[in-house]
Design an enzyme around this catalytic site. Structure first.
Site, PDB file in Angstrom:
ATOM      1  N   HIS A   1      63.003  39.009  -6.619  1.00  0.00           N
ATOM      2  CA  HIS A   1      63.144  37.988  -5.618  1.00  0.00           C
ATOM      3  C   HIS A   1      64.302  38.163  -4.516  1.00  0.00           C
ATOM      4  CE1 HIS A   1      61.066  35.851  -8.830  1.00  0.00           C
ATOM      5  NE2 HIS A   1      60.231  35.401  -7.937  1.00  0.00           N
TER       6      HIS A   1
ATOM      7  N   ASP B   1      51.722  41.576 -14.519  1.00  0.00           N
ATOM      8  CA  ASP B   1      52.971  41.153 -14.932  1.00  0.00           C
ATOM      9  C   ASP B   1      52.683  40.841 -16.523  1.00  0.00           C
ATOM     10  OD1 ASP B   1      54.379  41.190 -12.632  1.00  0.00           O
ATOM     11  OD2 ASP B   1      54.702  38.958 -12.498  1.00  0.00           O
TER      12      ASP B   1
ATOM     13  N   HIS C   1      49.945  33.403 -17.202  1.00  0.00           N
ATOM     14  CA  HIS C   1      49.098  32.897 -16.126  1.00  0.00           C
ATOM     15  C   HIS C   1      47.572  32.824 -16.608  1.00  0.00           C
ATOM     16  CE1 HIS C   1      52.337  33.640 -12.821  1.00  0.00           C
ATOM     17  NE2 HIS C   1      52.922  33.124 -14.005  1.00  0.00           N
TER      18      HIS C   1
HETATM   19  C1  XUL Z   1      56.130  32.766 -11.770  1.00  0.00           C
HETATM   20  C2  XUL Z   1      56.132  33.984 -11.845  1.00  0.00           C
HETATM   21  C3  XUL Z   1      56.941  34.905 -10.683  1.00  0.00           C
HETATM   22  C4  XUL Z   1      56.483  35.687  -9.919  1.00  0.00           C
HETATM   23  C5  XUL Z   1      57.194  36.300  -8.834  1.00  0.00           C
HETATM   24  O1  XUL Z   1      55.481  32.051 -12.778  1.00  0.00           O
HETATM   25  O2  XUL Z   1      55.234  34.721 -12.508  1.00  0.00           O
HETATM   26  O3  XUL Z   1      58.114  35.104 -11.358  1.00  0.00           O
HETATM   27  O4  XUL Z   1      55.915  36.908 -10.762  1.00  0.00           O
HETATM   28  O5  XUL Z   1      57.621  35.317  -7.903  1.00  0.00           O
HETATM   29 CO    CO Z   2      54.867  36.845 -12.603  1.00  0.00          CO
END
Ligand code: XUL
Ligand code: CO
EC number: 5.3.1.5
Length: 491
Positions: A156, A351, A326
């Site tokens: 970020h 991710d 998620h």
């Molecule tokens: C939040 C998340 C973030 C994104 C990037 O839950 O996963 O870290 O991957 O903003």
């Molecule tokens: Co993420």
């Protein structure tokens, strides 16, 4: 050398500057760090080191270059299953995965939680949030990547460089750190897998960024994304991520959902236009998440995000970044989310992490479940790989893991788990009985009637005639336990 007690004083002093609200957010997006033990450049020693990003010697002196030693090794600092150069199904393992380190967890994670202070005291940290500290941290990042043998990292804007007192100052800070990253990546293959803008930590974003009720916040968020996209492009980044941050709502009683969604679409349209304008060919990715921090995030899951993109005519401009933790928060398996993305032509990045079966929030743990990894890799194989995306370890050490070597062990373990997943998925594929089972299950569709239906040539009247001809259909077993037996036999 400073005592542990002194370190705690430095920590408490630093903490006073941070209100509780920000401390809570540190769970996911740590914004400050505490001094190391022993700190080589402590923040309160007359600022001696504060103008310098110098660091004498290695950041990770006791850690060797991590190599593949095979499944029988007892060395925790070696790969058992991940053999970067080994070819599997015509592709090198490193190309199947394109592993990436998440800067925010690995270099900004403090171990702080709503009930307790930071627990991690990395030796190179000096307790400041200065640009020189940010640069020293970036040097540590590159050494970490090289020792791990990983070519990608994700960031970020605000975790690699400190926020300033104005947009201009923040941009200048970011430019300084980016220049160093550009310098450090010279002569290596290292580059960002993706970059993103942090639109959730600062109080200005409390109502969201692109979906804020304040037009000035929307403009600020746009300016931040514009800059984050520019620097990602400058470093040769291959993707750009939009995670919802606070794009969602707490209650519909005070929210104009239709208007907020329209604003989000306008924001994405502007991002697409700017990407084209600056010649950035990277993929734009939306990262679905159902809740946290808001009660209801707009990008709830893959299907919701796909529907949003389709409704607003953005479906060809974006892909999805599926995060396993998620997925489970939205009530799905990671495999379901990956397949939903893939079937919509939207699987762009993963991710790689996992949640906790007993915990209802985003714990961002390293994935170590081989069965889960095998499911994930089944989708990736079906997708023909994941490039230009990859596997970003959006995962952090547990609060109680406080040794520098734990950072390596966690990544090695995560990479080995995924590598085992790939090997198992290939075994299942090549052995063929699972696909045979599925093929057999749907074999009635290989008939003349099945073909007519699939080609859209069977209307209801024709189907009624056929139903009468068939009489009561014989419905066979789904063989779920057999499928599970075949699956677990591959482990
Ligand atoms: C939040 C998340 C973030 C994104 C990037 O839950 O996963 O870290 O991957 O903003
Ligand atoms: Co993420």
């Amino acid at each position: 050398m400073l005592s542990q007690n002194h370190n705690l004083q430095v920590l408490l002093k630093t903490m006073k500057k941070v209100d509780f609200f920000i401390l809570l957010l540190c769970l996911n997006a740590a914004s400050f760090l505490v001094s190391a033990d022993p700190p080589t450049c402590p923040a309160d020693l007359g600022g001696k080191c504060s103008d310098s990003d110098d660091w004498k010697g290695d950041f990770f002196p006791g850690i060797p270059q991590i190599k593949y030693e095979g499944p029988s090794t007892k060395n925790p600092l070696a790969y058992r299953w991940y053999n970067a150069e080994e070819e599997i199904l015509g592709k090198k393992m490193k190309d199947w995965f394109r592993f990436s380190v998440a800067f925010w967890h690995t270099f900004r994670g403090t171990g702080g939680d709503p009930f307790g202070a930071a627990t991690k005291y990395w030796p190179w940290e000096d307790g400041t949030n200065s640009v020189s500290m940010a640069k020293r941290r970036m040097r540590a990042n590159f050494e970490f990547l090289k020792k791990l043998g990983v070519d990608w990292w994700c960031f970020h804007d605000r975790d690699i460089a400190p926020d300033g007192n104005s947009l201009e100052e923040s941009n200048n800070n970011l430019d300084e750190v980016i220049e160093l990253a550009k310098e450090l990546q010279k002569g290596s293959k290292i580059k960002p897998l993706w970059g993103t803008a942090q639109l959730f930590l600062h109080p200005r974003y409390m109502h969201g960024g692109a979906t804020s009720s304040e037009v000035a916040v929307y403009a600020y968020a746009a300016a931040q994304v514009k800059k984050a996209m520019e620097v990602t492009h400058y470093l040769g980044g291959e993707n750009y991520v939009f995670w919802g941050g606070r794009e969602g709502y707490q209650t519909l009683l005070n929210t104009d959902m239709g208007r907020e969604l329209d604003h989000l679409a306008r924001f994405f349209e502007a991002a697409v236009a700017y990407k084209k304008k600056i010649g950035f060919n990277g993929t734009l990715l939306i990262e679905p998440k159902p809740q946290e921090p808001t009660k209801h995030q707009y990008d709830w899951d893959a299907a919701t995000a796909a529907n949003f993109l389709r409704k607003y005519g953005l479906i060809d401009e974006f892909k999805l970044n599926i995060e396993c933790n998620h997925a489970t928060l939205s009530g799905h398996t990671c495999h379901h989310e990956l397949e939903t993305a893939r079937l919509n032509g939207l699987l762009g990045n993963i991710d790689a992490n996992t949640g906790d079966a007993q915990t209802g929030w985003d714990t961002d743990q390293f994935l170590t479940d081989v069965g889960e990894a095998t499911m994930v890799m089944t989708s990736v194989i079906r997708n023909g790989g994941i490039a230009p995306g990859g596997f970003n370890f959006d995962a952090k050490l547990r609060r109680e893991s406080t040794d520098v070597e734990d950072l390596f062990i966690a990544h090695i373990s995560g990479m080995d788990t995924m590598a085992r997943g790939l090997r198992n998925a290939v075994k299942i594929l090549e052995e063929g009985s699972l696909s045979g089972l599925v093929q057999k299950r749907y074999s009635s569709w290989d008939s003349e009637l099945g073909k007519q239906i699939e080609e859209g040539k069977a209307d209801f009247e024709y189907l009624e005639k056929k139903a009468k001809e068939f009489g009561e259909p014989k419905v066979p077993s789904a063989k779920q336990e057999l499928a599970e037996m075949i699956f677990q036999s591959s482990m």
